[in-house]
Scaffold this motif. Structure first.
Motif, PDB file in Angstrom:
ATOM      1  N   GLU A 128      59.919 -11.854   1.392  1.00  0.00           N
ATOM      2  CA  GLU A 128      59.045 -11.799   0.223  1.00  0.00           C
ATOM      3  C   GLU A 128      57.736 -11.080   0.555  1.00  0.00           C
ATOM      4  O   GLU A 128      57.202 -10.331  -0.272  1.00  0.00           O
ATOM      5  N   ASP A 129      57.222 -11.288   1.762  1.00  0.00           N
ATOM      6  CA  ASP A 129      56.000 -10.610   2.177  1.00  0.00           C
ATOM      7  C   ASP A 129      56.210  -9.098   2.253  1.00  0.00           C
ATOM      8  O   ASP A 129      55.353  -8.315   1.833  1.00  0.00           O
ATOM      9  N   VAL A 130      57.345  -8.679   2.813  1.00  0.00           N
ATOM     10  CA  VAL A 130      57.648  -7.247   2.929  1.00  0.00           C
ATOM     11  C   VAL A 130      57.702  -6.597   1.548  1.00  0.00           C
ATOM     12  O   VAL A 130      57.143  -5.518   1.328  1.00  0.00           O
ATOM     13  N   LEU A 131      58.354  -7.255   0.604  1.00  0.00           N
ATOM     14  CA  LEU A 131      58.457  -6.710  -0.749  1.00  0.00           C
ATOM     15  C   LEU A 131      57.115  -6.758  -1.482  1.00  0.00           C
ATOM     16  O   LEU A 131      56.951  -6.109  -2.520  1.00  0.00           O
ATOM     17  N   GLY A 140      54.422  -5.728   0.018  1.00  0.00           N
ATOM     18  CA  GLY A 140      53.613  -4.675   0.617  1.00  0.00           C
ATOM     19  C   GLY A 140      53.063  -4.987   1.985  1.00  0.00           C
ATOM     20  O   GLY A 140      52.116  -4.350   2.436  1.00  0.00           O
ATOM     21  N   TYR A 141      53.649  -5.965   2.680  1.00  0.00           N
ATOM     22  CA  TYR A 141      53.207  -6.303   4.028  1.00  0.00           C
ATOM     23  C   TYR A 141      54.078  -5.599   5.057  1.00  0.00           C
ATOM     24  O   TYR A 141      55.238  -5.285   4.805  1.00  0.00           O
ATOM     25  N   GLU A 142      53.497  -5.375   6.235  1.00  0.00           N
ATOM     26  CA  GLU A 142      54.236  -4.817   7.364  1.00  0.00           C
ATOM     27  C   GLU A 142      54.437  -5.934   8.372  1.00  0.00           C
ATOM     28  O   GLU A 142      53.466  -6.514   8.857  1.00  0.00           O
ATOM     29  N   SER A 143      55.693  -6.247   8.677  1.00  0.00           N
ATOM     30  CA  SER A 143      56.014  -7.420   9.490  1.00  0.00           C
ATOM     31  C   SER A 143      56.888  -7.035  10.671  1.00  0.00           C
ATOM     32  O   SER A 143      57.639  -6.066  10.601  1.00  0.00           O
ATOM     33  N   THR A 144      56.784  -7.817  11.734  1.00  0.00           N
ATOM     34  CA  THR A 144      57.567  -7.538  12.945  1.00  0.00           C
ATOM     35  C   THR A 144      58.082  -8.830  13.547  1.00  0.00           C
ATOM     36  O   THR A 144      57.363  -9.827  13.599  1.00  0.00           O
ATOM     37  N   VAL A 145      59.327  -8.817  14.002  1.00  0.00           N
ATOM     38  CA  VAL A 145      59.879  -9.944  14.749  1.00  0.00           C
ATOM     39  C   VAL A 145      60.477  -9.391  16.033  1.00  0.00           C
ATOM     40  O   VAL A 145      61.150  -8.367  16.023  1.00  0.00           O
ATOM     41  N   LEU A 146      60.192 -10.056  17.160  1.00  0.00           N
ATOM     42  CA  LEU A 146      60.704  -9.626  18.465  1.00  0.00           C
ATOM     43  C   LEU A 146      61.536 -10.726  19.095  1.00  0.00           C
ATOM     44  O   LEU A 146      61.132 -11.887  19.082  1.00  0.00           O
ATOM     45  N   ALA A 147      62.672 -10.362  19.638  1.00  0.00           N
ATOM     46  CA  ALA A 147      63.511 -11.294  20.392  1.00  0.00           C
ATOM     47  C   ALA A 147      63.240 -11.091  21.872  1.00  0.00           C
ATOM     48  O   ALA A 147      63.409  -9.987  22.393  1.00  0.00           O
ATOM     49  N   TYR A 148      62.797 -12.156  22.538  1.00  0.00           N
ATOM     50  CA  TYR A 148      62.367 -12.057  23.932  1.00  0.00           C
ATOM     51  C   TYR A 148      63.038 -13.138  24.764  1.00  0.00           C
ATOM     52  O   TYR A 148      63.125 -14.288  24.338  1.00  0.00           O
ATOM     53  N   THR A 152      54.480  -0.889  -4.399  1.00  0.00           N
ATOM     54  CA  THR A 152      54.290  -1.452  -3.058  1.00  0.00           C
ATOM     55  C   THR A 152      55.118  -0.700  -2.027  1.00  0.00           C
ATOM     56  O   THR A 152      56.174  -0.132  -2.337  1.00  0.00           O
ATOM     57  N   THR A 153      54.633  -0.715  -0.794  1.00  0.00           N
ATOM     58  CA  THR A 153      55.381  -0.193   0.353  1.00  0.00           C
ATOM     59  C   THR A 153      55.252  -1.200   1.487  1.00  0.00           C
ATOM     60  O   THR A 153      54.136  -1.482   1.954  1.00  0.00           O
ATOM     61  N   GLY A 154      56.361  -1.769   1.911  1.00  0.00           N
ATOM     62  CA  GLY A 154      56.358  -2.734   3.001  1.00  0.00           C
ATOM     63  C   GLY A 154      57.321  -2.304   4.094  1.00  0.00           C
ATOM     64  O   GLY A 154      58.248  -1.521   3.852  1.00  0.00           O
ATOM     65  N   LYS A 155      57.092  -2.802   5.298  1.00  0.00           N
ATOM     66  CA  LYS A 155      57.971  -2.477   6.423  1.00  0.00           C
ATOM     67  C   LYS A 155      58.358  -3.752   7.156  1.00  0.00           C
ATOM     68  O   LYS A 155      57.557  -4.671   7.288  1.00  0.00           O
ATOM     69  N   LEU A 156      59.590  -3.752   7.649  1.00  0.00           N
ATOM     70  CA  LEU A 156      60.062  -4.854   8.481  1.00  0.00           C
ATOM     71  C   LEU A 156      60.596  -4.262   9.784  1.00  0.00           C
ATOM     72  O   LEU A 156      61.578  -3.519   9.785  1.00  0.00           O
ATOM     73  N   HIS A 157      59.907  -4.569  10.881  1.00  0.00           N
ATOM     74  CA  HIS A 157      60.322  -4.125  12.220  1.00  0.00           C
ATOM     75  C   HIS A 157      61.051  -5.283  12.902  1.00  0.00           C
ATOM     76  O   HIS A 157      60.505  -6.379  13.000  1.00  0.00           O
TER      77      HIS A 157
END
Length: 302
Positions: free
Chosen positions: A124-127, A129-137, A288-293
């Motif tokens: 919902e945040d991405v849609l 207009g937020y840019e979000s990132t999740v990393l698997a470590y 809106t423009t959002g990104k999900l990394h």
């Protein structure tokens, strides 16, 4: 997993680090052979605004090699208490160290449960207009790639990448979205070399990729830090995303380790860029423009 969020004009960042395991039925307490971490953030959360980062741990079940050797679990987890207990034995006593996290998944937690509690709220945040990132470590063999990608030929075992794509397209199908487009990119970082996993270098010469910063100017807002030369492909469905993932999997660098015969030896960053026009209550259009990394890091050996 870890995820952080930094607000900025019309967007925000979310960062995460995690390592994960395999699937099963949900349970509260369980011993396992490996662990991982993950965490989502929401703009409306005061706690998130203050902390900036959340961490979630996921334990994998014992693997076949560990079961054959009758290995005793040294880690247990509780979803209810959101903690992980590490057990250490010496000649005279047993030591227990308890670590608490924003969320914990046991070896019985399935892929859907992990997605719903972590990336589900982020879509919902991405849609918006937020840019979000999740990393698997995590260490080799703890299940990072399984959590991020899963088995793309089995929907029940899809990881967070295909599930995120499916959720995005389902939301965009709502009648209030009058126009939208989604573009995907897939970057590999191996020994500090950048590779575009969507380009077949056996057919075309691989592009020269560089990390640059676009600061913009008085008339144009910059794009920030970016990879110059990285290709983007438009995707219109979850099936399109699965096809890109299958292509990329064939080109990713892997190697055999004692814990994993096909261990990922590189960092991979899959990005979905979503452009959308949403009709709001007053009849106007919100652009809106959002990104999900979504980042699958190489094994971090202890």
């Amino acid at each position: 997993f870890n995820m952080s969020k930094i607000p900025k004009p019309m967007s925000s960042s979310l960062a995460a680090a995690a390592a994960a395991g395999a699937s099963g039925a949900s349970a509260n307490n369980n011993g396992g052979g490996g662990s991982n971490t993950f965490s989502p953030t929401k703009p409306s959360s005061a706690d998130t605004a203050a902390a900036g980062i959340q961490v979630v741990v996921r334990l994998r079940p014992m693997n076949e090699r560990e079961l054959q050797k009758n290995t005793l679990p040294v880690v247990s987890a509780s979803t209810e208490n959101r903690d992980v207990t590490v057990i250490r034995n010496n000649a005279s006593q047993t030591l227990r160290n308890v670590f608490r996290y924003d969320n914990v998944f046991t070896a019985f937690s399935d892929q859907k449960e992990v997605f719903d509690a972590t990336l589900g709220p982020v879509i919902e945040d991405v849609l918006s207009g937020y840019e979000s990132t999740v990393l698997a470590y995590g260490q080799t063999g703890t299940g990072k790639t399984y959590t991020m990608e899963g088995k793309i030929d089995n929907q029940d075992e899809w990881g967070v990448i295909p599930r995120s794509a499916e959720d995005i397209f389902q939301r965009l199908s709502h009648k209030n979205y009058v126009e939208w487009s989604v573009y995907a990119s897939y970057l590999e970082i191996y020994n500090e070399d950048l590779t575009d996993l969507l380009i077949d270098d056996s057919v075309n010469a691989p592009p020269s990729l560089k990390i640059v910063e676009d600061r913009g100017d008085e008339k144009r807002r910059g794009k920030g830090v970016m990879v110059f030369g990285l290709s983007e492909e438009e995707v219109r469905s979850t099936e399109d995303v699965l096809q890109l993932m299958e292509r990329a999997q064939q080109r990713r660098k892997t190697g055999e380790t004692k814990m994993n015969k096909s261990s990922s030896r590189s960092h991979c960053l899959f990005t979905l860029c979503v452009h959308a026009k949403l009709r709001v209550e007053d009849g106007g259009l919100l652009d809106t423009t959002g990104k999900l990394h979504m980042v699958d890091l190489a094994g971090s050996e202890c």
